[in-house]
Structures are given as structure tokens and as C-alpha cells.
Scaffold this motif. Sequence first.
Motif, mmCIF file in Angstrom:
data_model
loop_
_atom_site.group_PDB
_atom_site.id
_atom_site.type_symbol
_atom_site.label_atom_id
_atom_site.label_comp_id
_atom_site.label_asym_id
_atom_site.label_seq_id
_atom_site.Cartn_x
_atom_site.Cartn_y
_atom_site.Cartn_z
ATOM 1 N N LYS A 144 0.832 -1.204 0.000
ATOM 2 C CA LYS A 144 0.000 0.000 0.000
ATOM 3 C C LYS A 144 0.873 1.264 0.000
ATOM 4 N N VAL A 145 1.916 1.232 0.816
ATOM 5 C CA VAL A 145 2.836 2.372 0.867
ATOM 6 C C VAL A 145 3.544 2.539 -0.475
ATOM 7 N N LYS A 146 3.982 1.433 -1.065
ATOM 8 C CA LYS A 146 4.671 1.490 -2.364
ATOM 9 C C LYS A 146 3.746 2.015 -3.463
ATOM 10 N N LEU A 147 2.465 1.663 -3.374
ATOM 11 C CA LEU A 147 1.501 2.147 -4.364
ATOM 12 C C LEU A 147 1.439 3.676 -4.326
ATOM 13 N N LEU A 148 1.353 4.239 -3.124
ATOM 14 C CA LEU A 148 1.278 5.694 -2.997
ATOM 15 C C LEU A 148 2.582 6.350 -3.453
ATOM 16 N N GLU A 149 3.708 5.715 -3.141
ATOM 17 C CA GLU A 149 4.991 6.259 -3.585
ATOM 18 C C GLU A 149 5.115 6.225 -5.108
#
Length: 486
Positions: A144-149
Motif C-alpha cells: 500500500k505504501v509502495k503504491l502511494l509512492e
Amino acid sequence: MISREPTLERLAIAKSLLLTPFGLDESHLTRALNEIKAQKIDEADLYFQYTRSEGWSLEEGIVKTGSFSIDQGVGVRAVSGEKTAFAYSDDISEASLLDAARTVRSISSVAQAGRAKVATKKIASGRSLYRGLDPIASMDSTAKVKLLEKVEGLARAKDPRVAQVMAGLAAEYDVVMVARADGTLAADVRPLVRLSVTVIAEQKGRREVGSAGGGGRFGLAYFDDTIINQYVDEAVKAALTNLEARPAPAGEMTVVLGPGWPGILLHEAIGHGLEGDFNRKGSSAFAGRVGQRVAAKGVTVLDDGTLPDRRGSLNVDDEGNTSQRNVLIEDGILKGYIQDAMNARLMGVKPTGNGRRESYASIPMPRMTNTYMLAGDKSPEEIVASIKKGLYATNFGGGQVDITSGKFVFSASQAYWVENGKIMYPVKGATIVGSGPECLKRVSMIGNDLKLDSGVGTCGKEGQSVPVGVGQPTLRIDGLTVGGTA
């Protein structure tokens, strides 16, 4: 598809989350409803809800916030005539249920003669419009964090003028169960996800904003590279376009609305006016006008809760009634209103599957699901080419409407000035002012490009918010008032 089989599956999930952990079963629900029915009432229901939600947001290159919450409880309602008594508790127990039942039955001062008949158990029919998955569990936290990044990296790579990127990811797993005094049992398992991106672009000291996003009733895997790129493209393009925008002209003029999200104007200016409660009370500009012409020929408006995977869709509404495809206006003629159970009974019509509530702590009322206008036969290029001088609005920000008069005010977040059929330049600061009923009569061209919004809508009414969908084709409306800054 309508059958009892999916409802049985959803009921099993609902019972496992909302009854079994608290030592409850169907006999406890029957006892609580019989407590209410000891007094003379028209309707009663128990509404159990379990909601798990999660949100992540990125700003200034880092994921700054992550939130997770679980909420559960039960709402108990009794209706007598036009009166509603309601109690709710976040403590799901037999004692809370019975206390609430005894509290709400006081709405009626008339005790039932003899014993109230035990209603025959009925499993509600229900649609299967979306999978009953848990979207929060469909992707791990790292992903999820990587998606936003990834969203941020793509946006910054689009153009050096991109100065700031904000992105948000939200997911919700909502399980509801309704037990009604007439013996009906219904349940729904509702996933909901949303990804949003906001871009601030800067040029020569001027800063402008562009936003995009979407979602629906599915898992987070929906947000693949294609979808993410689409949202980023839209947000960056909007911000860069606004950097070139000039002050909007003002006055009465032809306005062309783009397809999709501009249907929010339809939702606010017309949809709310077609909700049953406003029309039963006579406070809507559309009250008492069923069978009359309320719009130009060719204008057909639907509220449709049966579209697969859509943000505003429901397998059953929050009173246990099956969602429906409701034709509100057909070829310009008003056909009916959207109804919950109480207003339908008082108006002598059937519920339309539009009884909705924000949570177990709220009473249901008639609310929209996915509201849209059907397509016509004109190409969008032909419609824009028909404008001598006017506004072409392709995206909207906020708006508001006065239900009684039907008057509305909307701000266009992306719009263009058109002369002699040619798009001249983008404009900013345009507000569109008009009357919903009058606006519908002035529709002179309807596009063949019906589009639904990307899945971002939230509707507020009497302090309650619910997810909704909107949509429309490109529309030409003559003689709307535009407030500008030029």
C-alpha cells in the motif's frame, strides 16, 4: 441476478461477526422485535453493522498518516405513522437489544390487543453485484505504501512544474444485517476502496491544483499500473491546464457539460428533489408532478443501485429491500420518486430500494445510489461545435442546492471558453447558477457518450454521508447563468 442463495451466504458472514461473538442468535432478534410489537406500530427493524476501515495518505514524498478503525453496533427503530423512534448502541448484547426495543416502542401509546403474532421468517432476495471480499486484506501494508509512492513518482516525472503531490488510499469492509418486524432477514457484505491524487503545479509564481481518482466495490488490486497512470495523467493535466486559465466571463450563456463527473450537477440539482421525503412533505420543486413534463424531450434520468462493482450500488438497501433500477424521468416526463419504506407506505407506493443510512447510529431515509442521464444521439464534437459563445465545463468542484426552489450553485474546476465552435482557452473561477427544474427544460443537445464517474462521490443529507455514483453524457444547456471573474 436475484436469488436467496447469496443472501444466505452473506447472512452466515453477518451472524459470525455480529451475533455469535455476543451469544446472540435469531431467537434474540425475534424477542426484541416482539417487545416493540407489543405496542401498535407500522414498522420496526434491527440494523446490525460491523465496519473495518483503513486509510493511508502521502504528502511531501512520505506516507505521513495511516489509520485503522473498527466500529460495530446495532440500531433499533420503530415507526408509527410519520413518527420514528430510534435507539442505538455500540454494545451488542441481549440486554442492550431489549432496552432499546422497550425505549422505541414508546412511540405508540396504543398497546396491541392480545398477543402479537410471530412473523414468519423470510430470507430477503438479494443481488450479487460485487464480491464479498475484505479489501483491506487484499494487499499488505508495504504494498500500500509502495503504491502511494509510485503515484507520487509518476506525477513528478510528468512535468517539472509539478511542485507537490498528495495521494490517499482508503479501504473499507462493511457487513450489515437487517431484521424486520415482518420476519424479513437480510444481509450485505460491502467492500469499498478509493485512490485519490492531488497535484499542485507551479509556474512563474502561480500555483494551480488538479485532482483525480476513483474506486468502487472491489479489492485494491484494481489499482494496477494502467489505472494509476490514468489518474496521474488526469490530475497533472488538470493542474497544468489551470496554469494557463484566464478569468471566466460572466452572464447568461450556453453551457456544455462534459460527460461523467459533471453529472454531480444532475445529482444535486435534480436527484435530491426526487427523493420521496421531500415530495411527501411537498417541499420539493417536483412535488405532485408525476406524469407531467419536467424536462426537455430526450432527457431520461435513472437512479440505479444495480450496477456491478459501482460505488453507489447495493445488493440490498439498509432496510433489507433489494436494490432497483428506477426510472425517475423518461423522455422528459416525471415517472416517480426514490423511496425508503416509511415514505413509500405514507405515499401509497412500493419502496424502491433507496432506504440508506450512514451507520447503525443513523435512521434510514430515501437516498440516491447511482444517478445518471441516458445518452442521446449527438457526438460531443458536434455539441461543442454548436456553441457560438459559451462555456464548456468538463469538471466540477463543490455545489449546493435549495430543495424547495430547486436553485443551485456549482463551481467548475475545469472549464473552457468557446467561440464559434472552437475551444479558445481554459478559464477559472466559473460558477454555474440555475434552477434544477428549469435547467432540465433547457437541455437542447444530448451526447452519445454516456460516462459514469470514476468512483469518488459522497453524498451528504441531514448530516449523514453515503457513497454514491453519478454520470451523464455531454449536455448542451441553453441560457444558464455563469458567474465569472472577468
